[in-house]
Design a protein around this motif. Structure first.
Motif, short mmCIF file in Angstrom:
data_model
loop_
_atom_site.label_atom_id
_atom_site.label_comp_id
_atom_site.label_asym_id
_atom_site.label_seq_id
_atom_site.Cartn_x
_atom_site.Cartn_y
_atom_site.Cartn_z
N SER A 161 12.35 44.67 40.31
CA SER A 161 11.39 44.56 39.21
C SER A 161 10.34 43.51 39.52
N LEU A 162 10.70 42.55 40.37
CA LEU A 162 9.77 41.50 40.78
C LEU A 162 8.97 41.90 42.02
N ASP A 163 9.59 42.71 42.86
CA ASP A 163 8.93 43.17 44.09
C ASP A 163 9.45 44.57 44.39
N SER A 164 8.68 45.57 44.02
CA SER A 164 9.12 46.96 44.16
C SER A 164 9.24 47.39 45.62
N GLU A 165 8.73 46.57 46.54
CA GLU A 165 8.81 46.90 47.96
C GLU A 165 9.77 45.98 48.70
N SER A 166 10.77 45.48 48.01
CA SER A 166 11.76 44.62 48.65
C SER A 166 12.77 45.47 49.41
N ALA A 167 12.59 45.56 50.72
CA ALA A 167 13.51 46.34 51.54
C ALA A 167 14.92 45.75 51.47
N LEU A 168 15.01 44.42 51.41
CA LEU A 168 16.31 43.77 51.36
C LEU A 168 17.09 44.14 50.10
N ALA A 169 16.38 44.34 48.99
CA ALA A 169 17.05 44.75 47.76
C ALA A 169 17.63 46.16 47.91
N TYR A 170 16.86 47.07 48.50
CA TYR A 170 17.35 48.43 48.73
C TYR A 170 18.53 48.42 49.71
N ILE A 171 18.44 47.56 50.73
CA ILE A 171 19.54 47.47 51.69
C ILE A 171 20.80 46.94 51.00
N GLY A 172 20.62 45.92 50.15
CA GLY A 172 21.76 45.38 49.41
C GLY A 172 22.41 46.44 48.54
N MET A 173 21.59 47.26 47.89
CA MET A 173 22.13 48.35 47.09
C MET A 173 22.88 49.35 47.96
N GLY A 174 22.29 49.66 49.11
CA GLY A 174 22.95 50.59 50.04
C GLY A 174 24.30 50.08 50.49
N ASP A 175 24.35 48.79 50.83
CA ASP A 175 25.61 48.18 51.27
C ASP A 175 26.66 48.24 50.16
N THR A 176 26.21 48.02 48.92
CA THR A 176 27.14 48.02 47.79
C THR A 176 27.65 49.42 47.51
N TYR A 177 26.78 50.41 47.58
CA TYR A 177 27.22 51.80 47.44
C TYR A 177 28.21 52.16 48.55
N LEU A 178 27.95 51.66 49.74
CA LEU A 178 28.82 51.95 50.88
C LEU A 178 30.22 51.41 50.63
N LYS A 179 30.30 50.22 50.07
CA LYS A 179 31.61 49.63 49.76
C LYS A 179 32.35 50.46 48.73
N GLN A 180 31.63 51.18 47.90
CA GLN A 180 32.24 52.04 46.90
C GLN A 180 32.42 53.47 47.42
N GLU A 181 32.11 53.64 48.72
CA GLU A 181 32.25 54.94 49.39
C GLU A 181 31.36 56.01 48.78
N GLU A 182 30.22 55.60 48.25
CA GLU A 182 29.23 56.56 47.73
C GLU A 182 28.15 56.73 48.79
N LEU A 183 28.47 57.56 49.79
CA LEU A 183 27.62 57.66 50.97
C LEU A 183 26.24 58.22 50.67
N GLU A 184 26.15 59.20 49.78
CA GLU A 184 24.83 59.79 49.48
C GLU A 184 23.90 58.77 48.83
N LYS A 185 24.45 58.00 47.88
CA LYS A 185 23.61 56.98 47.22
C LYS A 185 23.25 55.87 48.21
N ALA A 186 24.18 55.54 49.09
CA ALA A 186 23.89 54.53 50.11
C ALA A 186 22.77 55.01 51.01
N GLU A 187 22.86 56.27 51.44
CA GLU A 187 21.82 56.85 52.29
C GLU A 187 20.46 56.81 51.60
N GLU A 188 20.43 57.18 50.32
CA GLU A 188 19.17 57.17 49.57
C GLU A 188 18.57 55.76 49.54
N SER A 189 19.41 54.76 49.34
CA SER A 189 18.92 53.38 49.28
C SER A 189 18.36 52.92 50.62
#
Length: 304
Positions: free
Chosen positions: A104-132
């Motif tokens: 919300s502060l920086d819509s182009e924060s790649a690190l935020a998307y990567i963090g989301m991807g890593d978190t989805y990965l820990k939950q074994e949600e591969l499709e959402k991780a891939e999207e992130s």
């Protein structure tokens, strides 16, 4: 080394140096001293939080980052770092809240998307991780961390063409990232083709860092696939030299020993040396892993 009690820059720079060297207790001590001189300095707070999460002090790290956010609530990197801490602690809802706040502060924060991807990965949600991770590459086409994570998802799901493309993109962006060459070799091994080329890929990684245990394990598995048992045994033993707790190397050596014993008992029966050719791609690499800036810990918010 003597430092004046009020020399903030010296404490900060020394703390960051220790952090880079993975001397986390020393980093913690220096950064804490820096904060005593300047309690509201978010750079020192941010790095102290990273030092504490690396030391396994999750609650303390979160507290430090929460204090930093109170001081500078509009710094997206602080929210990303806090999200990574929550994710590592298994507090996934809080982690996503932090990443969303960063975006919300920086819509182009790649690190935020990567963090989301890593978190989805820990939950074994591969499709959402891939999207992130894909979103991360869209906002930052040079994010080798995102391409690395994408490649490993594709490797896990056996989409080898996409995996190879992702890893080759990483090499174009960061050719000195030696782990990726082993990832490419892993693709060849799983497809059981171009194994000589796979050995060359592993050798590139081992030339960059000979103590890379996973590289030696992968080399051993390739040798096994080629029927070179003695070379395979040497490679697995080298892996254990650099990482004595490496379970994969132990498993293969034990399997080879058992098969040799069985073959001896049956007068040279022809055993199968293909002990699960599909290994853990980049799980816990143990002490054979040289610290680099990618280990998909996306706490890459250290600032000088």
């Amino acid at each position: 080394l003597e430092i004046k009690s009020d020399c903030f820059e010296a404490y900060l720079n020394l703390g960051i140096l220790y952090l880079d060297q993975e001397k986390f207790s020393k980093a913690d001590r220096m950064l804490s001293k820096a904060i005593r001189v300047r309690p509201n300095n978010t750079i020192a707070l941010k790095n102290l939080g990273i030092a504490r999460i690396k030391s396994g002090k999750t609650d303390s790290a979160a507290s430090v980052l929460e204090n930093a956010i109170k001081i500078s609530p509009e710094d997206p990197d602080l929210h990303v770092s806090l999200g990574n801490i929550y994710s590592k602690a298994g507090k996934y809802e809080k982690a996503f809240d932090s990443f969303e706040e960063a975006l919300s502060l920086d819509s182009e924060s790649a690190l935020a998307y990567i963090g989301m991807g890593d978190t989805y990965l820990k939950q074994e949600e591969l499709e959402k991780a891939e999207e992130s991770y894909i979103k991360a590459t869209e906002v930052d086409p040079r994010s080798f961390e995102a391409f690395t994570s994408l490649g490993r998802i594709y490797l896990e799901t056996m989409d080898y063409e996409k995996a190879r493309n992702a890893f080759m993109t990483v090499i174009k962006i960061k050719p000195d990232l030696y782990q990726i060459y082993v990832d490419i070799a892993e693709i060849n091994l799983r497809q059981d083709k171009n194994l000589d080329e796979a050995i060359k890929m592993v050798n590139i990684a081992l030339k960059a860092y000979h103590g890379y245990a996973r590289g030696h394990v992968t080399k051993g598995r390739i040798f096994l696939a080629q029927g070179k048992k003695n070379d395979a045994k040497k490679a697995f033993k080298k892996a254990l030299k650099y990482d004595p707790k490496n379970s994969t190397a132990k498993k293969y050596l034990s399997s080879m020993k058992d098969k040799k014993k069985s073959n001896d008992e049956t007068e040279g029966g022809d055993g199968d040396d293909s002990t699960d050719n599909k290994s853990e791609t980049e799980t816990k690499e143990g002490s054979g892993e040289k610290p680099t800036e990618t280990n998909t810990n996306k706490d890459t918010t250290k600032q000088h």
